[in-house]
Each structure stands twice: as structure tokens, then as C-alpha cells.
Write a protein that holds these residues in place. Structure first.
Motif, short mmCIF file in Angstrom:
data_model
loop_
_atom_site.label_atom_id
_atom_site.label_comp_id
_atom_site.label_asym_id
_atom_site.label_seq_id
_atom_site.Cartn_x
_atom_site.Cartn_y
_atom_site.Cartn_z
N GLY A 163 0.70 -1.10 -0.08
CA GLY A 163 -0.03 -0.11 0.03
C GLY A 163 0.83 1.32 0.06
O GLY A 163 0.09 2.37 0.12
N ASP A 164 2.16 1.27 -0.02
CA ASP A 164 2.98 2.30 -0.04
C ASP A 164 2.78 3.11 -1.24
O ASP A 164 3.11 2.69 -2.37
CB ASP A 164 4.33 1.82 0.22
N LEU A 165 2.55 4.35 -1.17
CA LEU A 165 2.35 5.45 -2.34
C LEU A 165 3.64 6.34 -2.45
O LEU A 165 3.92 7.02 -3.26
CB LEU A 165 1.37 6.32 -1.92
N GLY A 166 4.47 6.10 -1.49
CA GLY A 166 5.87 6.91 -1.54
C GLY A 166 5.40 8.43 -1.04
O GLY A 166 4.36 8.88 -0.66
N PHE A 167 6.48 9.18 -1.25
CA PHE A 167 6.29 10.53 -0.99
C PHE A 167 5.44 11.65 -1.86
O PHE A 167 5.74 11.21 -3.06
CB PHE A 167 7.47 11.32 -0.39
N PHE A 168 4.52 12.18 -1.56
CA PHE A 168 3.70 13.21 -2.75
C PHE A 168 3.46 14.65 -2.11
O PHE A 168 3.38 14.62 -0.92
CB PHE A 168 2.29 12.41 -3.13
N ALA A 169 3.35 15.44 -2.84
CA ALA A 169 3.13 16.88 -2.49
C ALA A 169 1.48 17.33 -2.72
O ALA A 169 0.94 16.08 -3.34
CB ALA A 169 3.94 17.85 -3.37
N LYS A 215 -2.58 5.43 6.20
CA LYS A 215 -1.59 5.51 7.39
C LYS A 215 -0.44 6.15 7.03
O LYS A 215 0.29 5.83 6.13
CB LYS A 215 -1.12 3.94 7.64
N CYS A 216 -0.14 7.22 7.87
CA CYS A 216 1.03 8.01 7.54
C CYS A 216 2.37 7.45 8.09
O CYS A 216 2.29 7.00 9.08
CB CYS A 216 0.66 9.43 8.26
N ILE A 217 3.33 7.53 7.12
CA ILE A 217 4.67 6.71 7.56
C ILE A 217 5.78 7.85 7.29
O ILE A 217 6.91 7.25 7.70
CB ILE A 217 4.85 5.35 6.68
N GLY A 218 5.50 8.97 7.04
CA GLY A 218 6.75 9.66 6.87
C GLY A 218 5.87 11.24 6.30
O GLY A 218 5.34 11.42 5.66
N LYS A 219 6.93 12.14 6.65
CA LYS A 219 6.86 13.63 6.34
C LYS A 219 7.95 14.59 6.27
O LYS A 219 8.97 14.11 6.70
CB LYS A 219 6.02 14.27 7.55
N LYS A 220 7.69 15.52 5.02
CA LYS A 220 8.94 16.33 4.71
C LYS A 220 8.38 17.52 4.93
O LYS A 220 7.56 18.12 4.32
CB LYS A 220 9.52 15.90 3.41
N ALA A 221 9.10 18.50 5.74
CA ALA A 221 8.61 20.03 5.66
C ALA A 221 9.06 20.60 4.37
O ALA A 221 10.09 20.07 3.87
CB ALA A 221 9.17 20.84 7.12
N ARG A 222 8.60 21.76 4.09
CA ARG A 222 8.79 22.62 3.05
C ARG A 222 10.46 23.10 3.30
O ARG A 222 10.59 23.75 4.25
CB ARG A 222 7.74 23.71 2.78
N GLU A 223 11.20 23.21 2.17
CA GLU A 223 12.29 23.79 2.63
C GLU A 223 13.00 24.11 1.33
O GLU A 223 12.83 23.65 -0.05
CB GLU A 223 13.53 22.55 3.17
N LYS A 224 13.91 25.34 1.34
CA LYS A 224 14.66 25.92 0.22
C LYS A 224 15.95 25.17 -0.21
O LYS A 224 16.75 24.65 0.55
CB LYS A 224 14.81 27.36 0.29
N ARG A 225 16.10 24.65 -1.55
CA ARG A 225 17.29 24.02 -2.06
C ARG A 225 18.34 25.11 -2.51
O ARG A 225 18.02 25.79 -3.12
CB ARG A 225 16.89 23.20 -2.95
N SER A 226 19.59 24.93 -2.03
CA SER A 226 20.68 25.77 -2.51
C SER A 226 20.99 25.60 -3.91
O SER A 226 20.52 24.46 -4.62
CB SER A 226 21.81 25.53 -1.70
N PHE A 227 21.64 26.45 -4.76
CA PHE A 227 22.07 26.31 -6.05
C PHE A 227 22.87 25.14 -6.25
O PHE A 227 22.62 24.25 -7.17
CB PHE A 227 22.85 27.62 -6.59
N GLU A 228 23.76 24.84 -5.32
CA GLU A 228 24.63 23.50 -5.56
C GLU A 228 23.74 22.16 -5.30
O GLU A 228 23.94 21.34 -6.14
CB GLU A 228 25.68 23.71 -4.51
#
Length: 312
Positions: free
Chosen positions: A219-225, A259-272
Motif C-alpha cells: 500500500g506504499d504510495l511513496g512521498f507526494f506533494a 496510514k502516515c509513515i513519513g513527512k517532509k517539511a517545505r525547504e529551500k534548496r541551494s544552487f549547488e
């Protein structure tokens, strides 16, 4: 017996009806149906029969458009004398076979798609000819973006550089269908929810009971926005804490337990961090633009006729 022969003859004529021609070369209904069947079968697992019926024509029209493009590209490859060796075909088939667990599974997939080994070999040869043509006429003529262009793109598209909030869930889907009416599906979902809340392994419950393709992954859907799932499903998924199990979630096609199995907060990515991703992204944009222009030129030169009635 004579009636059976007539029936088979008429049925063969229907299946071999021409749905389109590209510079006089036909595309048959049987070919279109063969390409569409696996996709329609996958849709049938997640949508109700009425929705599937509406979707079928759209699926077939989209696939027919792809087949017309392939025919145009193959004709152009032949005009330019592009060749594919037997060794290249062997390698292509070996690569495809490597995606299957066994030779038997591979042969079953060929059968499901209505392909013989010789037809599969012919398809691989044609696809490799098309790839060589695109590499020669489109891909090789695209310039890679410079570091300066990447930096400029990064500065001018700051909002794109934010990684959105994401959630990862497992889900169990009980589909409403003609054989599983809504109330029957709801009662089944309630029973499964009770087992999940009592501590039974959620992934095993998904493998055993879910009607969604993700059942094979527990049933794992992976991470999604946000914006990637249906609104009802998404709202609940993002409201859960890690480890938390939802109540029954009703959507258009059935009932879900999430069932929630993970979360990622909004974050800014550097140029590199994004530099190489941006390089690939900009190259892909340039490729898509060049490819679409190339296809338009081939279409403009060709005589394409589509039999809309045959697609019904």
C-alpha cells in the motif's frame, strides 16, 4: 458451421478496420485495441465502470496519436537509411526481459498484450530505429545549458527552488463496483480498519485486502506533494501524524484507509543542491520543444487520415 464461419469472417473484418493511415500506411483497430487493453485494464482497477466507459475513448485517441507519431518517425528513419543490427535487437530484448522475474512471466506479458516473440522482436527493432532517428535529428542538436544559464534560471525562478511539503502514506483501497456495491465495500473497509486499529500489520492488510495496484508494495504510495492526489484523500493524508491511521475516507471510486509513515517539511534548496537537476530540467525543456517542432514538420509533410467512427 457456415454461420460460424461467416461470424468469424465478419468479426475479423471489424477487428482489422483501419482507424488511420499515415502516407497510405494503415493503422488497424486490432493494433490500437492491443495497445490500449493493458492501460484500460489498469484503469478498471481504480475507476467505476461508468467512469471507465467515458475514459476509454480518450485513452484510445491518445494512443492513436502516439501510434501516428511512431509511424511518422519510423517512415522517416527508413527514408534516412537507419539500420538496427540483430545484436542491438537481442540486447533490447534482454533488457526488457531483465524487468521480469522469470521467462514465464515475460511470456505471459507478451500473451496479455497479444504479442508473439517475432512481433515483439519487430517492435524492438522499430523502436530502436526511432530512438536512433531522434538522437540524430533532435537530441544531438540541442546545446547543454551553461553554468551561467543555470545560475540565471535559479535567480529568476526562486519559487521553483522550494521543495514542497510532502507526506508518505500506505493505504488500503476498497473499490465500489458492480460486484461490490457501495454498502458492501463500506462494511468491508470498516472491518479492515478495525484490524488495523487493533495493531495488525498495515502493509500485510494492504497486500491481502486492497484493490489498488500499490497492494504489491504493502500500500506504499511513496512521498507526494499537495495536488497529486484526489482532494478528499490528500486532505486526510496531510492531517495525519506519522504512525497515525485515518478513519474511512470516501472518494468517488470507493473507500480508503490511510496510514502516515513519513513527512517532509517545505525547504529551500541551494544552487549547488539543484544545479544538476536544473541542467537536466532545462535540457529536457529544450528537447521537448525541439522534438515537438520536429514532429510538427513531419506531420505537415504527411497525409494523415483518421477514421473517428472506428475508434468508438
Amino acid at each position: 458451421m457456415i454461420y460460424l464461419i461467416i461470424f468469424l469472417f465478419l468479426n475479423a473484418k471489424i477487428l482489422n478496420k483501419v482507424v488511420a493511415t499515415v502516407d497510405g500506411e494503415p493503422i488497424f483497430l486490432s493494433e490500437l485495441n492491443s495497445r490500449a487493453r493493458p492501460i484500460i485494464e489498469e484503469y478498471s482497477k481504480i475507476v467505476n465502470p461508468e467512469e471507465l466507459k467515458k475514459k476509454e475513448k480518450d485513452i484510445k485517441e491518445e494512443i492513436l496519436n502516439q501510434m501516428i507519431e511512431e509511424k511518422l518517425l519510423l517512415q522517416e528513419a527508413k527514408r534516412k537509411g537507419i539500420r538496427v543490427s540483430e545484436r542491438e535487437v537481442d540486447e533490447g530484448i534482454a533488457e526488457i526481459k531483465s524487468r521480469f522475474k522469470s521467462e514465464k512471466e515475460y511470456q505471459e506479458e507478451l500473451k496479455r498484450q497479444g504479442l508473439t516473440p517475432s512481433k515483439m522482436r519487430e517492435n524492438i527493432r522499430e523502436q530502436l530505429m526511432i530512438i536512433k532517428l531522434i538522437d540524430m535529428e533532435v537530441k544531438s542538436k540541442i546545446e547543454n545549458p551553461t553554468d551561467k544559464e543555470l545560475e540565471e534560471f535559479y535567480k529568476n525562478n526562486k519559487e521553483m527552488m522550494w521543495e514542497p511539503e510532502k507526506v508518505r502514506v500506505r493505504h488500503i483501497f476498497i473499490k465500489v463496483s458492480s460486484t461490490t456495491p457501495k454498502e458492501v465495500a463500506r462494511k468491508k473497509a470498516i472491518k479492515i480498519l478495525k484490524l488495523a486499529k487493533e495493531g495488525e500489520d498495515f502493509s500485510e492488510l494492504a497486500r491481502k485486502y486492497s484493490d489498488a495496484p500499490s497492494k504489491v508494495n504493502g500500500g506504499d504510495l511513496g512521498f507526494f506533494a499537495r495536488g497529486e492526489m484526489t482532494p478528499e484523500f490528500e486532505k486526510v493524508a496531510f492531517s495525519l501524524n506519522v504512525g497515525e491511521i485515518s478513519d474511512i475516507v470516501e472518494t468517488e471510486n470507493g473507500f480508503h484507509i490511510i496510514k502516515c509513515i513519513g513527512k517532509k517539511a517545505r525547504e529551500k534548496r541551494s544552487f549547488e543542491d539543484v544545479k544538476e537537476d536544473l541542467r537536466s530540467y532545462i535540457f529536457r525543456l529544450r528537447f521537448e520543444d525541439s522534438y515537438n517542432k520536429y514532429i510538427r514538420r513531419l506531420r505537415d509533410k504527411a497525409v494523415i487520415k483518421i477514421n473517428e467512427d472506428a475508434i468508438e
